[in-house]
Motif scaffolding. Sequence first.
Motif, PDB file in Angstrom:
ATOM      1  N   SER A 181       0.827  -1.203   0.000  1.00  0.00           N
ATOM      2  CA  SER A 181       0.000   0.000   0.000  1.00  0.00           C
ATOM      3  C   SER A 181       0.858   1.249   0.000  1.00  0.00           C
ATOM      4  O   SER A 181       2.038   1.221   0.385  1.00  0.00           O
ATOM      5  CB  SER A 181      -0.922   0.017   1.222  1.00  0.00           C
ATOM      6  OG  SER A 181      -1.795  -1.092   1.222  1.00  0.00           O
ATOM      7  N   ASN A 182       0.258   2.355  -0.406  1.00  0.00           N
ATOM      8  CA  ASN A 182       0.905   3.650  -0.260  1.00  0.00           C
ATOM      9  C   ASN A 182       0.741   4.146   1.174  1.00  0.00           C
ATOM     10  O   ASN A 182      -0.284   3.888   1.808  1.00  0.00           O
ATOM     11  CB  ASN A 182       0.279   4.673  -1.219  1.00  0.00           C
ATOM     12  CG  ASN A 182       0.601   4.386  -2.663  1.00  0.00           C
ATOM     13  OD1 ASN A 182       1.723   4.017  -2.983  1.00  0.00           O
ATOM     14  ND2 ASN A 182      -0.375   4.538  -3.540  1.00  0.00           N
ATOM     15  N   THR A 183       1.744   4.843   1.672  1.00  0.00           N
ATOM     16  CA  THR A 183       1.655   5.349   3.042  1.00  0.00           C
ATOM     17  C   THR A 183       0.768   6.577   3.127  1.00  0.00           C
ATOM     18  O   THR A 183       0.160   6.849   4.160  1.00  0.00           O
ATOM     19  CB  THR A 183       3.052   5.705   3.579  1.00  0.00           C
ATOM     20  OG1 THR A 183       3.678   6.643   2.686  1.00  0.00           O
ATOM     21  CG2 THR A 183       3.918   4.460   3.664  1.00  0.00           C
ATOM     22  N   ARG A 184       0.660   7.339   2.006  1.00  0.00           N
ATOM     23  CA  ARG A 184      -0.184   8.534   1.973  1.00  0.00           C
ATOM     24  C   ARG A 184      -1.351   8.340   1.011  1.00  0.00           C
ATOM     25  O   ARG A 184      -1.262   7.586   0.060  1.00  0.00           O
ATOM     26  CB  ARG A 184       0.633   9.755   1.533  1.00  0.00           C
ATOM     27  CG  ARG A 184       1.706  10.176   2.526  1.00  0.00           C
ATOM     28  CD  ARG A 184       2.318  11.510   2.086  1.00  0.00           C
ATOM     29  NE  ARG A 184       3.069  11.360   0.836  1.00  0.00           N
ATOM     30  CZ  ARG A 184       3.304  12.350  -0.024  1.00  0.00           C
ATOM     31  NH1 ARG A 184       2.804  13.560   0.205  1.00  0.00           N
ATOM     32  NH2 ARG A 184       4.013  12.133  -1.118  1.00  0.00           N
ATOM     33  N   LYS A 185      -2.450   9.039   1.287  1.00  0.00           N
ATOM     34  CA  LYS A 185      -3.634   8.946   0.446  1.00  0.00           C
ATOM     35  C   LYS A 185      -3.773  10.126  -0.506  1.00  0.00           C
ATOM     36  O   LYS A 185      -4.610  10.087  -1.421  1.00  0.00           O
ATOM     37  CB  LYS A 185      -4.890   8.835   1.316  1.00  0.00           C
ATOM     38  CG  LYS A 185      -4.923   7.593   2.197  1.00  0.00           C
ATOM     39  CD  LYS A 185      -6.197   7.535   3.008  1.00  0.00           C
ATOM     40  CE  LYS A 185      -6.229   6.300   3.898  1.00  0.00           C
ATOM     41  NZ  LYS A 185      -7.476   6.211   4.704  1.00  0.00           N
ATOM     42  N   SER A 186      -3.010  11.181  -0.281  1.00  0.00           N
ATOM     43  CA  SER A 186      -3.078  12.356  -1.139  1.00  0.00           C
ATOM     44  C   SER A 186      -1.708  13.014  -1.165  1.00  0.00           C
ATOM     45  O   SER A 186      -0.830  12.675  -0.371  1.00  0.00           O
ATOM     46  CB  SER A 186      -4.138  13.339  -0.627  1.00  0.00           C
ATOM     47  OG  SER A 186      -3.802  13.823   0.660  1.00  0.00           O
ATOM     48  N   GLY A 187      -1.539  13.970  -2.103  1.00  0.00           N
ATOM     49  CA  GLY A 187      -0.267  14.663  -2.172  1.00  0.00           C
ATOM     50  C   GLY A 187       0.324  14.729  -3.557  1.00  0.00           C
ATOM     51  O   GLY A 187       1.432  15.229  -3.743  1.00  0.00           O
ATOM     52  N   SER A 188      -0.419  14.234  -4.557  1.00  0.00           N
ATOM     53  CA  SER A 188       0.021  14.335  -5.953  1.00  0.00           C
ATOM     54  C   SER A 188      -1.095  14.994  -6.756  1.00  0.00           C
ATOM     55  O   SER A 188      -2.284  14.841  -6.432  1.00  0.00           O
ATOM     56  CB  SER A 188       0.335  12.960  -6.542  1.00  0.00           C
ATOM     57  OG  SER A 188       0.507  13.030  -7.952  1.00  0.00           O
ATOM     58  N   ILE A 189      -0.729  15.708  -7.815  1.00  0.00           N
ATOM     59  CA  ILE A 189      -1.740  16.287  -8.686  1.00  0.00           C
ATOM     60  C   ILE A 189      -2.436  15.225  -9.522  1.00  0.00           C
ATOM     61  O   ILE A 189      -3.476  15.493 -10.127  1.00  0.00           O
ATOM     62  CB  ILE A 189      -1.129  17.358  -9.614  1.00  0.00           C
ATOM     63  CG1 ILE A 189      -0.050  16.754 -10.517  1.00  0.00           C
ATOM     64  CG2 ILE A 189      -0.585  18.525  -8.808  1.00  0.00           C
ATOM     65  CD1 ILE A 189       0.450  17.706 -11.584  1.00  0.00           C
ATOM     66  N   CYS A 190      -1.896  14.014  -9.546  1.00  0.00           N
ATOM     67  CA  CYS A 190      -2.492  12.913 -10.320  1.00  0.00           C
ATOM     68  C   CYS A 190      -3.584  12.235  -9.501  1.00  0.00           C
ATOM     69  O   CYS A 190      -3.472  11.060  -9.123  1.00  0.00           O
ATOM     70  CB  CYS A 190      -1.421  11.907 -10.726  1.00  0.00           C
ATOM     71  SG  CYS A 190      -0.109  12.588 -11.751  1.00  0.00           S
ATOM     72  N   ASP A 191      -4.656  12.969  -9.220  1.00  0.00           N
ATOM     73  CA  ASP A 191      -5.702  12.460  -8.328  1.00  0.00           C
ATOM     74  C   ASP A 191      -6.294  11.157  -8.839  1.00  0.00           C
ATOM     75  O   ASP A 191      -6.706  10.298  -8.054  1.00  0.00           O
ATOM     76  CB  ASP A 191      -6.805  13.511  -8.170  1.00  0.00           C
ATOM     77  CG  ASP A 191      -7.505  13.821  -9.486  1.00  0.00           C
ATOM     78  OD1 ASP A 191      -8.604  13.294  -9.710  1.00  0.00           O
ATOM     79  OD2 ASP A 191      -6.955  14.594 -10.287  1.00  0.00           O
ATOM     80  N   ALA A 192      -6.348  10.978 -10.160  1.00  0.00           N
ATOM     81  CA  ALA A 192      -6.959   9.776 -10.729  1.00  0.00           C
ATOM     82  C   ALA A 192      -6.161   8.511 -10.455  1.00  0.00           C
ATOM     83  O   ALA A 192      -6.680   7.406 -10.622  1.00  0.00           O
ATOM     84  CB  ALA A 192      -7.133   9.955 -12.239  1.00  0.00           C
ATOM     85  N   LEU A 193      -4.912   8.658 -10.014  1.00  0.00           N
ATOM     86  CA  LEU A 193      -4.033   7.496  -9.837  1.00  0.00           C
ATOM     87  C   LEU A 193      -3.724   7.183  -8.383  1.00  0.00           C
ATOM     88  O   LEU A 193      -2.860   6.357  -8.095  1.00  0.00           O
ATOM     89  CB  LEU A 193      -2.714   7.738 -10.595  1.00  0.00           C
ATOM     90  CG  LEU A 193      -2.838   8.100 -12.068  1.00  0.00           C
ATOM     91  CD1 LEU A 193      -1.458   8.253 -12.695  1.00  0.00           C
ATOM     92  CD2 LEU A 193      -3.652   7.056 -12.836  1.00  0.00           C
ATOM     93  N   LEU A 194      -4.425   7.821  -7.447  1.00  0.00           N
ATOM     94  CA  LEU A 194      -4.067   7.682  -6.035  1.00  0.00           C
ATOM     95  C   LEU A 194      -4.855   6.587  -5.328  1.00  0.00           C
ATOM     96  O   LEU A 194      -5.455   6.801  -4.282  1.00  0.00           O
ATOM     97  CB  LEU A 194      -4.252   9.031  -5.314  1.00  0.00           C
ATOM     98  CG  LEU A 194      -3.426  10.189  -5.873  1.00  0.00           C
ATOM     99  CD1 LEU A 194      -3.579  11.427  -4.991  1.00  0.00           C
ATOM    100  CD2 LEU A 194      -1.954   9.800  -5.995  1.00  0.00           C
ATOM    101  N   SER A 195      -4.854   5.396  -5.865  1.00  0.00           N
ATOM    102  CA  SER A 195      -5.437   4.247  -5.177  1.00  0.00           C
ATOM    103  C   SER A 195      -4.509   3.825  -4.045  1.00  0.00           C
ATOM    104  O   SER A 195      -3.286   3.923  -4.155  1.00  0.00           O
ATOM    105  CB  SER A 195      -5.638   3.089  -6.152  1.00  0.00           C
ATOM    106  OG  SER A 195      -6.485   3.472  -7.212  1.00  0.00           O
ATOM    107  N   GLU A 196      -5.098   3.319  -2.980  1.00  0.00           N
ATOM    108  CA  GLU A 196      -4.294   2.962  -1.812  1.00  0.00           C
ATOM    109  C   GLU A 196      -3.455   1.717  -2.038  1.00  0.00           C
ATOM    110  O   GLU A 196      -2.331   1.610  -1.558  1.00  0.00           O
ATOM    111  CB  GLU A 196      -5.205   2.762  -0.597  1.00  0.00           C
ATOM    112  CG  GLU A 196      -5.881   4.036  -0.118  1.00  0.00           C
ATOM    113  CD  GLU A 196      -6.746   3.798   1.098  1.00  0.00           C
ATOM    114  OE1 GLU A 196      -6.333   2.983   1.955  1.00  0.00           O
ATOM    115  OE2 GLU A 196      -7.822   4.400   1.190  1.00  0.00           O
TER     116      GLU A 196
END
Length: 341
Positions: free
Chosen positions: A243-258
């Motif tokens: 999993s990713n440690t963060r849920k947000s923080g990139s402008i690529c919102d469409a690719l931020l699956s956990e």
Amino acid sequence: MTETLVPTTDDALRDYSGKAVTFEDVETAADRISGFAVKTPLLHHPALDAQTGATVLVKPESLQRSGSFKFRGAFNCLNLIPEANRANGVVACSSGNHAQGVAASAGILGVEATIVMPDDAPRIKLERTRAFGAKVVTYDRENEDRDQIAAALCAETGATFVHPFNDPAVIAGQGTVGLEMAMQARDMGYTLDDVLACTGGGGLSSGIALALAQTSPGTRFHTVEPAEFDDYKRSLEAGALLSNTRKSGSICDALLSETPGEIGFSILRQLASEGLTVTDEEVLDAVAFAFTELKLVVEPGGAAALAAVLKGKLPLQGKTVGLVLTGGNIDPDMLSRALSR
């Protein structure tokens, strides 16, 4: 680089719960969505060739109905819901593109849709989801669990949950992108050496890889993710879901699956080659390049594969490369930010 393996039986593509997606499912999905989804072109532009030293073929799913590839999987999935269950509606979770794909599909089929969306989703995605006729329920991405919210809505109404990526019907629908790409490249006289696609939960990427394994078996497929949100790349390297440690923080919102979906991961661990990552700055440059050179409007998450090609994340000299621009739902302010760099 991870060795690319082509499975010889459907069992090789089964996830942990025993579900499977086959190439025949992709072919059937192509027939099911025909006449509703846009058969997007495969573009060959000299500006990209000059920049990369490769022959680059671009599949602009930003031109797809609802503005992204997500319509394909959503429409295929909703069509498979039994008629008796459609009266209870559907529920989905999305930062915006799956939301619009489900909302647009539900509108065509006369099904009520409720979409759980993060309150920090791009304004255009929130507005367009509502414009398609769906009810939007927002949540705090950092402090609330969208799956719990969606489960409660389904329990309350009896609605069918439409997962954004961990669903065989959704994956089969998204796989039609790869099926079209391989056939279009062949018709143009090209054999694809590599194909890159922007990757979040893996529904599109696994569907494309599955289609290519049968239609263009010598093609290497690569996931592309935002730097620091590369759960798929790391999972494929580890051979286990991470999993990713963060849920947000990139402008690529469409690719931020956990974390990757189990079904897609079971496919991509067999079929994917080296995973790639790009920074937000590289993505902004790609958004600007798409607009100024290709005359295409692309959102940040939809431009990740283009960024990887432009920034030389793979040795591409002399090769024939396909990439997918996955979505074009970008806020005007974000487009202005990219163009002002």
